[in-house]
Motif scaffolding. Sequence first.
Motif: not given
Length: 117
Positions: A9-26
């Motif tokens: 997550g983070g701050l981005v300007q409109a039109g930009g991109s972000l990539s989220l990840s979710c690492a699972a265990s258990g």
Amino acid sequence: QVQLVESGGGLVQAGGSLSLSCAASGIVFSIRTMAWYRQAPGNQRELVASISSGGSTNYADFVKGRFTVSRDNAKNTVYLQMNSLKPEDTAVYYCNVPNMGLLREFWGQGTQVTVSS
């Protein structure tokens, strides 16, 4: 103990991109559907996208064509690629493992995404 750890997550300007990840265990990751939800201040938590154990995907109308959900079973990780971001995409994004039969539901701690106009 089940852990879902979101990142990206983070701050981005409109039109930009972000990539989220979710690492699972258990959990036995490969057999579980995985999902991403989001919650903006004052709003209810809403489903953004999900991906089944077989790789079938489902998207909320408000992200279709802009977001892509994927998974890597070898890494026990689910991803959310977010393109063409809009200020209304600003929210806390949560990784979710829906319940499956007798197997309970789990939530990550959330990661903030802020899109500036």
